[in-house]
Design an enzyme around this catalytic site. Sequence first.
Site, PDB file in Angstrom:
ATOM      1  N   HIS A 101       0.847  -1.190   0.000  1.00 35.99           N
ATOM      2  CA  HIS A 101       0.000   0.000   0.000  1.00 35.99           C
ATOM      3  C   HIS A 101       0.881   1.238   0.000  1.00 35.99           C
ATOM      4  CE1 HIS A 101      -3.168   2.833   1.014  1.00 35.99           C
ATOM      5  NE2 HIS A 101      -3.981   1.910   0.559  1.00 35.99           N
ATOM      6  N   ASP A 142      -7.974  -5.398  -0.004  1.00 34.06           N
ATOM      7  CA  ASP A 142      -8.478  -6.266  -1.068  1.00 34.06           C
ATOM      8  C   ASP A 142      -8.094  -7.725  -0.887  1.00 34.06           C
ATOM      9  OD1 ASP A 142      -9.750  -4.251  -2.510  1.00 34.06           O
ATOM     10  OD2 ASP A 142      -7.868  -3.620  -3.420  1.00 34.06           O
TER      11      ASP A 142
HETATM   12  N1  CMC Z   1       4.029  -7.608  -4.924  1.00 37.20           N
HETATM   13  C1  CMC Z   1       5.370  -7.604  -5.091  1.00 37.20           C
HETATM   14  N2  CMC Z   1       6.145  -6.526  -4.963  1.00 37.20           N
HETATM   15  C2  CMC Z   1       5.531  -5.374  -4.631  1.00 37.20           C
HETATM   16  C3  CMC Z   1       4.147  -5.307  -4.433  1.00 37.20           C
HETATM   17  C4  CMC Z   1       3.389  -6.465  -4.584  1.00 37.20           C
HETATM   18  N3  CMC Z   1       2.069  -6.459  -4.422  1.00 37.20           N
HETATM   19  N4  CMC Z   1       3.822  -4.031  -4.134  1.00 37.20           N
HETATM   20  C5  CMC Z   1       4.967  -3.331  -4.122  1.00 37.20           C
HETATM   21  N5  CMC Z   1       6.008  -4.152  -4.432  1.00 37.20           N
HETATM   22  C6  CMC Z   1       7.435  -3.782  -4.466  1.00 37.20           C
HETATM   23  C7  CMC Z   1       7.775  -3.019  -5.729  1.00 37.20           C
HETATM   24  O1  CMC Z   1       8.195  -3.882  -6.763  1.00 37.20           O
HETATM   25  C8  CMC Z   1       8.878  -2.114  -5.234  1.00 37.20           C
HETATM   26  O2  CMC Z   1      10.058  -2.884  -5.130  1.00 37.20           O
HETATM   27  P1  CMC Z   1      11.492  -2.224  -5.463  1.00 37.20           P
HETATM   28  O3  CMC Z   1      11.735  -1.226  -4.365  1.00 37.20           O
HETATM   29  O4  CMC Z   1      12.460  -3.366  -5.453  1.00 37.20           O
HETATM   30  O5  CMC Z   1      11.391  -1.564  -6.807  1.00 37.20           O
HETATM   31  C9  CMC Z   1       8.463  -1.772  -3.799  1.00 37.20           C
HETATM   32  O6  CMC Z   1       7.656  -2.879  -3.375  1.00 37.20           O
HETATM   33  C10 CMC Z   1       7.658  -0.480  -3.694  1.00 37.20           C
HETATM   34  O7  CMC Z   1       6.577  -0.563  -4.607  1.00 37.20           O
HETATM   35  P2  CMC Z   1       5.919   0.684  -5.320  1.00 37.20           P
HETATM   36  O8  CMC Z   1       5.217   0.212  -6.552  1.00 37.20           O
HETATM   37  O9  CMC Z   1       6.935   1.776  -5.472  1.00 37.20           O
HETATM   38  O10 CMC Z   1       4.889   1.133  -4.213  1.00 37.20           O
HETATM   39  P3  CMC Z   1       3.665   2.072  -4.441  1.00 37.20           P
HETATM   40  O11 CMC Z   1       3.413   2.741  -3.150  1.00 37.20           O
HETATM   41  O12 CMC Z   1       3.890   2.952  -5.629  1.00 37.20           O
HETATM   42  O13 CMC Z   1       2.472   1.070  -4.825  1.00 37.20           O
HETATM   43  C11 CMC Z   1       0.610  -0.377  -4.690  1.00 37.20           C
HETATM   44  C12 CMC Z   1       1.419   0.719  -3.979  1.00 37.20           C
HETATM   45  C13 CMC Z   1      -0.645  -0.664  -3.857  1.00 37.20           C
HETATM   46  C14 CMC Z   1       0.167   0.138  -6.075  1.00 37.20           C
HETATM   47  C15 CMC Z   1       1.485  -1.653  -4.829  1.00 37.20           C
HETATM   48  O14 CMC Z   1       1.862  -2.128  -3.548  1.00 37.20           O
HETATM   49  C16 CMC Z   1       0.783  -2.754  -5.628  1.00 37.20           C
HETATM   50  O15 CMC Z   1       0.872  -2.742  -6.858  1.00 37.20           O
HETATM   51  N6  CMC Z   1       0.061  -3.707  -4.956  1.00 37.20           N
HETATM   52  C17 CMC Z   1      -0.701  -4.720  -5.661  1.00 37.20           C
HETATM   53  C18 CMC Z   1      -2.032  -4.123  -6.125  1.00 37.20           C
HETATM   54  C19 CMC Z   1      -2.998  -3.938  -4.975  1.00 37.20           C
HETATM   55  O16 CMC Z   1      -3.190  -4.821  -4.145  1.00 37.20           O
HETATM   56  N7  CMC Z   1      -3.683  -2.782  -4.972  1.00 37.20           N
HETATM   57  C20 CMC Z   1      -4.706  -2.479  -3.980  1.00 37.20           C
HETATM   58  C21 CMC Z   1      -4.290  -1.362  -3.062  1.00 37.20           C
HETATM   59  S1  CMC Z   1      -5.377  -1.233  -1.613  1.00 37.20           S
HETATM   60  C22 CMC Z   1      -6.917  -0.810  -2.252  1.00 37.20           C
HETATM   61  C23 CMC Z   1      -6.947   0.571  -2.723  1.00 37.20           C
HETATM   62  O17 CMC Z   1      -6.992   1.492  -1.876  1.00 37.20           O
HETATM   63  O18 CMC Z   1      -6.947   0.765  -3.943  1.00 37.20           O
END
Ligand code: CMC
Length: 426
Positions: free
Chosen positions: A305, A362
């Site tokens: 998140h 989720d």
């Molecule tokens: N699985 C594997 N790796 C992950 C995941 C995941 N679900 N989420 C983040 N990472 C890794 C990402 O690859 C990155 O690694 P590195 O530092 O080596 O490059 C690190 O963690 C930080 O990720 P980020 O993409 O920079 O983080 P963010 O804050 O931009 O993204 C997120 C947040 C929710 C989009 C992401 O965690 C994600 O894609 N999760 C899966 C989709 C999901 O479950 N979304 C629902 C969110 S909750 C409901 C809502 O409010 O929408």
Amino acid sequence: MASNAELIVDGKSYSFPTLEGSEHEKAVDISNLRDQSGYVTLDRGYKNTGATQSAITFLDGEEGILRYRGYSIEELAEKASFLEVAYLLIYGELPTQIQYDAFATGIRRHTLVNEDMRKIFDGFPVNAHPMCVLGSLVNAMSAFYPDSYEGNQNTDLHITRLMAKLPTIATWSYKRSQGHPINYPKNELDYIANFLNMMFALPVEDYKVDPVVAQALNVLLILHADHEQNCSTSTVRLVGSSQANIYSSIAAGVNALWGPLHGGANQEVIEMLEEIKEGGGDVAKYIDMAKNAKTTGFRLFGFGHRVYKNFDPRARIIKKAADDVLSKLGVNDPVLEIAKGLEEAALNDPYFVQRKLYPNVDFYSGIIYRALGIPTNMFTVMFAIGRLPGWIAQWKEMREQKEPIGRPRQIYTGSTLRDFKAMGER
Ligand code: CMC
């Protein structure tokens, strides 16, 4: 807090006021940055940018705190009804009995949807995704209520219409996917029972709403009702800031929610868990795939998140509710055990620990939706029904605060000026 922030750039010093919110969140007010210095800020994904000041929802990602108008999510989920929470979000206070009755009665009286909307709906392919249908039909509502963008706008009436009609429209896609006739709303039922009745009642037999199902849905909708400046909510505020009407602004929110990194993750989670089950339950394989996201492109849906870095308080409530609801309904879903196994493996893996990746709202919600009989492609629609009061509250606040039109800057990286070449010279 009466301190200033100093920025030194190109050897010159600039001073900016700081401010502090009621929960001690601190900000540097850079409204005059460009005017003073010629510089803009660059913050991809708005990881550090506060887009507004808001009195609706407080979220502390380190402590795992979520509060609507000062009330904790745990207490609201336990004690309140979804409509009470909707009123709280939209109007700022918990309703008195008289206020609640007026709000609920208004919504009951507007549940019917113009029959001409059905004609639009009938034009969609039978297998159209319900989120695409929902976004389109919410947008179409502005055509049926042109007073939303012409003349004196009765915002409360439009709010009532949106709250009343969204569940009705949402059930149409499901009914058609089953080849069944749609159900009209029944105004003697409360908000949640009415939705369940429109979803599951058939003309050929009686349908009685199971109180376990209704209460589970009540909790899920409350947990989804607002989440401050997330992708869909910021979209609603941004679209509304151009003075676009409330229906078009909310439709934009529905479309933003659909994406798999946002609300669409709940559908992805169940599909992922199903895939793991079909493949023999090899949780470790999926953990490895997620750890190699850069090469596999795979993410563990329902994990991670932007704001929560310890735990998502909504996920805690939902995980507990999943056990409870499935046992009360006598449902044995092997996918729940797979989800728990996946969570345990991830929480003990350094990759997830170092990146502070925990189950989000989720991760377990789909398991409950499934136990309630809601099909997978409707999960994000359920999220939208829950999030609607939050979007409305944020849209209303943005208008009442008379916020300027949202218009970010950019750093241009394209070609500099060049001469036009005639077709034959290219
Ligand atoms: N699985 C594997 N790796 C992950 C995941 C995941 N679900 N989420 C983040 N990472 C890794 C990402 O690859 C990155 O690694 P590195 O530092 O080596 O490059 C690190 O963690 C930080 O990720 P980020 O993409 O920079 O983080 P963010 O804050 O931009 O993204 C997120 C947040 C929710 C989009 C992401 O965690 C994600 O894609 N999760 C899966 C989709 C999901 O479950 N979304 C629902 C969110 S909750 C409901 C809502 O409010 O929408």
